[in-house]
Design a protein around this motif. Sequence first.
Motif, PDB file in Angstrom:
ATOM      1  N   HIS A 149       0.821  -1.221   0.000  1.00 22.91           N
ATOM      2  CA  HIS A 149       0.000   0.000   0.000  1.00 22.91           C
ATOM      3  C   HIS A 149       0.851   1.266   0.000  1.00 22.91           C
ATOM      4  N   TYR A 150       2.159   1.142   0.339  1.00 26.18           N
ATOM      5  CA  TYR A 150       3.043   2.307   0.294  1.00 26.18           C
ATOM      6  C   TYR A 150       3.231   2.812  -1.137  1.00 26.18           C
ATOM      7  N   CYS A 151       2.962   1.959  -2.110  1.00 25.19           N
ATOM      8  CA  CYS A 151       3.103   2.392  -3.507  1.00 25.19           C
ATOM      9  C   CYS A 151       2.093   3.472  -3.872  1.00 25.19           C
ATOM     10  N   THR A 152       0.978   3.518  -3.158  1.00 23.48           N
ATOM     11  CA  THR A 152      -0.070   4.479  -3.498  1.00 23.48           C
ATOM     12  C   THR A 152       0.243   5.880  -2.994  1.00 23.48           C
ATOM     13  N   ASP A 153       1.291   6.020  -2.185  1.00 25.66           N
ATOM     14  CA  ASP A 153       1.694   7.331  -1.664  1.00 25.66           C
ATOM     15  C   ASP A 153       3.150   7.558  -2.042  1.00 25.66           C
ATOM     16  N   PRO A 154       3.428   8.466  -2.988  1.00 24.87           N
ATOM     17  CA  PRO A 154       4.807   8.675  -3.454  1.00 24.87           C
ATOM     18  C   PRO A 154       5.789   9.008  -2.343  1.00 24.87           C
ATOM     19  N   GLY A 155       5.375   9.817  -1.373  1.00 21.63           N
ATOM     20  CA  GLY A 155       6.257  10.175  -0.279  1.00 21.63           C
ATOM     21  C   GLY A 155       6.635   8.964   0.560  1.00 21.63           C
ATOM     22  N   VAL A 208       9.350  12.322  -8.138  1.00 21.70           N
ATOM     23  CA  VAL A 208       9.605  13.625  -7.535  1.00 21.70           C
ATOM     24  C   VAL A 208       8.682  14.674  -8.149  1.00 21.70           C
ATOM     25  N   ASP A 209       8.506  14.619  -9.465  1.00 23.54           N
ATOM     26  CA  ASP A 209       7.593  15.560 -10.138  1.00 23.54           C
ATOM     27  C   ASP A 209       6.166  15.371  -9.636  1.00 23.54           C
ATOM     28  N   HIS A 210       5.789  14.106  -9.424  1.00 19.44           N
ATOM     29  CA  HIS A 210       4.439  13.828  -8.929  1.00 19.44           C
ATOM     30  C   HIS A 210       4.265  14.372  -7.517  1.00 19.44           C
ATOM     31  N   LEU A 211       5.303  14.260  -6.705  1.00 15.32           N
ATOM     32  CA  LEU A 211       5.245  14.800  -5.348  1.00 15.32           C
ATOM     33  C   LEU A 211       5.122  16.314  -5.348  1.00 15.32           C
ATOM     34  N   ALA A 212       5.748  16.945  -6.321  1.00 13.68           N
ATOM     35  CA  ALA A 212       5.748  18.406  -6.385  1.00 13.68           C
ATOM     36  C   ALA A 212       4.352  18.976  -6.594  1.00 13.68           C
ATOM     37  N   LEU A 223      15.100  18.060  -1.190  1.00 17.48           N
ATOM     38  CA  LEU A 223      15.402  16.920  -0.325  1.00 17.48           C
ATOM     39  C   LEU A 223      15.029  15.609  -1.018  1.00 17.48           C
ATOM     40  N   ASN A 224      13.840  15.572  -1.613  1.00 17.61           N
ATOM     41  CA  ASN A 224      13.406  14.363  -2.318  1.00 17.61           C
ATOM     42  C   ASN A 224      14.331  14.032  -3.486  1.00 17.61           C
ATOM     43  N   GLU A 225      14.787  15.059  -4.183  1.00 15.38           N
ATOM     44  CA  GLU A 225      15.710  14.835  -5.298  1.00 15.38           C
ATOM     45  C   GLU A 225      16.997  14.192  -4.814  1.00 15.38           C
ATOM     46  N   LYS A 226      17.515  14.642  -3.677  1.00 18.20           N
ATOM     47  CA  LYS A 226      18.759  14.084  -3.139  1.00 18.20           C
ATOM     48  C   LYS A 226      18.561  12.649  -2.660  1.00 18.20           C
ATOM     49  N   LEU A 227      17.417  12.375  -2.025  1.00 21.90           N
ATOM     50  CA  LEU A 227      17.126  11.007  -1.589  1.00 21.90           C
ATOM     51  C   LEU A 227      17.044  10.068  -2.786  1.00 21.90           C
ATOM     52  N   VAL A 228      16.396  10.540  -3.832  1.00 24.91           N
ATOM     53  CA  VAL A 228      16.263   9.743  -5.052  1.00 24.91           C
ATOM     54  C   VAL A 228      17.634   9.488  -5.683  1.00 24.91           C
ATOM     55  N   GLU A 229      18.493  10.490  -5.646  1.00 27.37           N
ATOM     56  CA  GLU A 229      19.843  10.326  -6.195  1.00 27.37           C
ATOM     57  C   GLU A 229      20.605   9.229  -5.461  1.00 27.37           C
ATOM     58  N   VAL A 230      20.489   9.197  -4.137  1.00 28.45           N
ATOM     59  CA  VAL A 230      21.169   8.165  -3.350  1.00 28.45           C
ATOM     60  C   VAL A 230      20.676   6.783  -3.750  1.00 28.45           C
ATOM     61  N   ILE A 231      19.355   6.633  -3.865  1.00 33.83           N
ATOM     62  CA  ILE A 231      18.761   5.334  -4.217  1.00 33.83           C
ATOM     63  C   ILE A 231      19.226   4.887  -5.606  1.00 33.83           C
ATOM     64  N   GLU A 232      19.209   5.824  -6.563  1.00 30.70           N
ATOM     65  CA  GLU A 232      19.576   5.476  -7.933  1.00 30.70           C
ATOM     66  C   GLU A 232      21.076   5.252  -8.078  1.00 30.70           C
TER      67      GLU A 232
END
Length: 312
Positions: A149-155, A208-212, A223-232
Amino acid sequence: MSEGSKGSSLAFGQVVIGPPGSGKTTYCHGMQEFMGRIGRKVTVVNLDPANEAMPYQCAVDIAELITLPDVMENLKLGPNGGLIYCMEYLEANFDWLQEKLAALRGHYYLFDCPGQVELYTHHDALKNVFAQLAKWNFRLAAVHLVDSHYCTDPGKFISVLCTSLSTMLHVELPHVNVLSKMDLIEQYGKLAFNLDYYTEVLDLSYLVDHLASDPFFRNYRRLNEKLVEVIEDYSLVSFVPLNVQDKESMRQVMQAVDKANGYSFGDQEHRSLEALMSAAVGADFHFTSTLAVQERYVQSQDKVVEEEVMDL
């Protein structure tokens, strides 16, 4: 299984980890039943001192050594501190675990672990238990369950990705991330993207765009962009979807774990697996296809595209 018994036979298994409510105990029950049907000798080891009313047949139970309610009452600890104490106590009593496991040679092991996230991201007690099992010639893979169910919330999904990555780096075992309860995902709302986007962890810039678009998260875009960078940058996290009631879904998870821990099954098990997969659904199973969920999202997205084209 002595400390230095490198010449003894290997033992294979899974350590089932993940946050509270992710379905670890249900997974162990379902996987024990599924593997039993294809002829694999499976034993479940409960390492969760807070586990009560277990649905599966448990060969080794940490409750014989220590329980969370006793720790909380006698040491006046809360549930989190109590669980950490229990794991440290288990680490200090390896001989108890070694004696229990020695009586179960020749089995495939499912270790049902506690649901406290800190045990897999920061604390070393369980990590040391897994390392000790490796010294006893156990070849283990970590099965990290995350509620779908976490997939339904981008954050929340970005948080799940960070937690999964941190767990993979800390536990130091071959790792299979699993999105559990796929049969219930539609109850939590519509996915913003196709299911493959979440399981394969594709280009997260779209997330990230969807969260914006949310006023609350717009202020945290950097902050989200940096977190995403770490994951990728690590490029380690992906997920296998799971519906415990779907035998095809269970097969896919089992084969992913077998590949991760190096287990190879014999011809007899292969034939049993083929027979199980081709058998008609019995009255005691209510299988539904996990792929059907994915197909519906694909179809719905195709329909949206068609409508946009028509509007043009």
